[in-house]
Design a protein around this motif. Structure first.
Motif, PDB file in Angstrom:
ATOM      1  N   LEU A 148      30.583  95.167 -20.550  1.00 63.63           N
ATOM      2  CA  LEU A 148      30.576  94.973 -19.461  1.00 63.63           C
ATOM      3  C   LEU A 148      29.509  94.331 -18.543  1.00 63.63           C
ATOM      4  O   LEU A 148      28.384  94.095 -19.279  1.00 63.63           O
ATOM      5  CB  LEU A 148      29.638  96.851 -18.848  1.00 63.63           C
ATOM      6  N   PHE A 176      25.445  97.064 -20.904  1.00 64.98           N
ATOM      7  CA  PHE A 176      26.066  96.291 -20.414  1.00 64.98           C
ATOM      8  C   PHE A 176      24.783  94.497 -20.814  1.00 64.98           C
ATOM      9  O   PHE A 176      24.689  94.259 -21.403  1.00 64.98           O
ATOM     10  CB  PHE A 176      25.310  95.766 -18.854  1.00 64.98           C
ATOM     11  N   ILE A 193      32.293  95.009 -13.879  1.00 63.12           N
ATOM     12  CA  ILE A 193      32.093  96.766 -13.045  1.00 63.12           C
ATOM     13  C   ILE A 193      31.336  96.378 -11.617  1.00 63.12           C
ATOM     14  O   ILE A 193      30.014  95.429 -11.682  1.00 63.12           O
ATOM     15  CB  ILE A 193      31.671  97.487 -13.576  1.00 63.12           C
ATOM     16  N   GLY A 203      27.698  93.821 -14.748  1.00 67.69           N
ATOM     17  CA  GLY A 203      27.579  95.176 -13.471  1.00 67.69           C
ATOM     18  C   GLY A 203      27.092  93.679 -12.275  1.00 67.69           C
ATOM     19  O   GLY A 203      26.473  92.624 -12.988  1.00 67.69           O
ATOM     20  N   GLN A 215      21.105 102.210 -15.535  1.00 68.41           N
ATOM     21  CA  GLN A 215      21.027 100.695 -16.458  1.00 68.41           C
ATOM     22  C   GLN A 215      19.707 102.571 -17.239  1.00 68.41           C
ATOM     23  O   GLN A 215      19.634 102.291 -18.656  1.00 68.41           O
ATOM     24  CB  GLN A 215      20.356 100.096 -16.747  1.00 68.41           C
ATOM     25  N   ILE A 233      23.967  99.317  -9.517  1.00 67.80           N
ATOM     26  CA  ILE A 233      23.894  99.013 -10.711  1.00 67.80           C
ATOM     27  C   ILE A 233      22.700  99.544 -11.887  1.00 67.80           C
ATOM     28  O   ILE A 233      22.747  99.360 -13.089  1.00 67.80           O
ATOM     29  CB  ILE A 233      25.098  97.888 -10.809  1.00 67.80           C
ATOM     30  N   ILE A 276      23.627  91.200 -16.002  1.00 68.02           N
ATOM     31  CA  ILE A 276      23.935  92.432 -14.480  1.00 68.02           C
ATOM     32  C   ILE A 276      23.698  91.162 -13.184  1.00 68.02           C
ATOM     33  O   ILE A 276      23.016  90.272 -13.414  1.00 68.02           O
ATOM     34  CB  ILE A 276      22.793  92.840 -13.950  1.00 68.02           C
TER      35      ILE A 276
END
Length: 285
Positions: free
Chosen positions: A130, A154, A32, A132, A146, A142, A157
C-alpha cells in the motif's frame, strides 16, 4: 452499514487493463487516496489519469515504466460527496451529528480496508503493498490511519499540503478562522447544475482549478436539493454535497492539525514520507 456503524463508505477503484499483469506481483503498488475537506473522491481522477499515463506502456519514455501499480482506490469521507447523500439521515443523529473530524475519516477508511474480505470482490488489502496519498484533510487522515489497530502496513506515504501544525494549534488558528468564515459565506444552492457551473467558473476560489476538477465538482460535489422532493413541478435545484455545517465542523476539529503530527513523527522513522507544498503559500506553509 451495520448496527454498530450505520454509515455507507463509498470508494472507487481505478486501473488500466495492462495493470492486471501485476495482480500476483507482491511488489506491485496499491494506491490509497484520500481527498480534502468539502471535496469528493472523484476529484482525484485527473491526477490518477495523469499518473497512470506515465506508468503505462504509452508513457514508457517517462522512465517510470519500472514502477508497477496494481490499482488505485479513492475512499470518500462519509459526510462528503456521494456518501453524504447516502448518509444524510444518519448524519443528523448521534454519534455523527456535527462531530466528523480527521480521525473519523481515518476510522472510516480503516473500516473500508478491513471489510475487504467480506466484499464479493474479496479484496485483501493486508496482502497488498500500500501507498497512502492524502491531500489536506486526507493527509491528516492517512497519517492517523497509521496508528489505528489492527494496523495496515503501508510501504510509503505522500502528503499533499497536509493541514498539520507542528507548532501547536496557534500558528494554524488564523487559517482555521478564515476557512470557517468562507464556509459559512459559501453559496450552497443553485437552480440547476448548469447554473452552478456558470457561477463557479467566475469565482476567485475556483479560477485556478483544472477545468476537469471543476466539472467533476459540479457533477459529484453537488447533489439534488432535498427540497425538490416537495416540489409540484420537476425541480432541478442542487446544493452542496458536503454541507456548510459539515465543512465547518471539520475545520473546528480541535486536534485535527496537531494529532497527526505525533503519529507522523513515529511512522516517518519506519517508511518513506514525501510531503508536497504548493508553490504559492496561500493556505499551508
Amino acid at each position: 452499514p451495520s448496527p454498530d456503524y450505520p454509515l455507507y463508505i463509498t470508494a472507487k477503484r481505478y486501473w488500466l487493463a495492462e495493470f492486471e499483469a501485476h495482480d500476483a506481483d507482491p511488489e506491485a503498488l496499491t494506491l490509497i487516496l484520500l481527498h480534502s475537506t468539502s471535496f469528493h473522491k472523484e476529484t482525484w481522477e485527473p491526477t490518477v489519469e495523469r499518473v497512470f499515463r506515465h506508468l503505462s506502456q504509452r508513457g514508457a519514455r517517462s522512465g517510470l515504466r519500472r514502477v508497477k501499480v496494481r490499482c488505485a482506490w479513492v475512499i470518500e469521507s462519509p459526510n462528503h460527496g456521494e456518501s453524504a447523500q447516502l448518509n444524510q439521515e444518519a448524519l443528523q443523529h448521534p454519534p455523527f451529528y456535527r462531530s466528523f473530524c480527521c480521525e473519523t475519516y481515518a476510522q472510516a477508511v480503516h473500516r473500508f480496508l478491513s471489510a475487504g474480505l467480506e466484499h464479493e470482490a474479496r479484496v485483501d488489502f493486508r496482502t497488498q503493498r500500500l501507498v497512502g496519498i492524502g491531500h489536506s484533510l486526507g493527509g491528516c487522515a492517512i497519517s492517523l490511519l497509521q496508528h489505528i489497530q489492527p494496523i495496515f502496513t503501508f510501504s510509503s506515504i505522500i502528503l499533499v499540503e497536509p493541514m498539520m501544525s507542528a507548532g501547536g494549534p496557534g500558528p494554524i488558528h488564523p487559517l482555521r478562522v478564515m476557512l470557517i468564515k468562507h464556509a459559512y459565506e459559501r453559496q450552497d444552492v443553485w437552480c440547476s447544475r448548469e447554473a452552478a457551473w456558470r457561477s463557479l467558473q467566475g469565482r476567485r476560489r475556483t479560477e485556478n482549478w483544472d477545468p476537469q476538477v471543476l466539472k467533476l465538482y459540479v457533477k459529484h460535489g453537488l447533489r439534488p436539493h432535498p427540497g425538490g422532493a416537495y416540489a409540484e413541478a420537476p425541480y432541478h435545484g442542487v446544493t452542496l454535497a458536503c454541507t456548510r455545517e459539515e465543512e465547518v465542523t471539520m475545520y473546528r476539529d480541535a486536534d485535527g492539525a496537531t494529532k497527526p503530527v505525533a503519529v507522523l513523527d513515529e511512522f516517518c522513522t519506519r517508511i518513506p514520507v514525501h510531503v508536497i507544498f504548493g508553490a504559492v503559500n496561500d493556505f499551508v506553509y
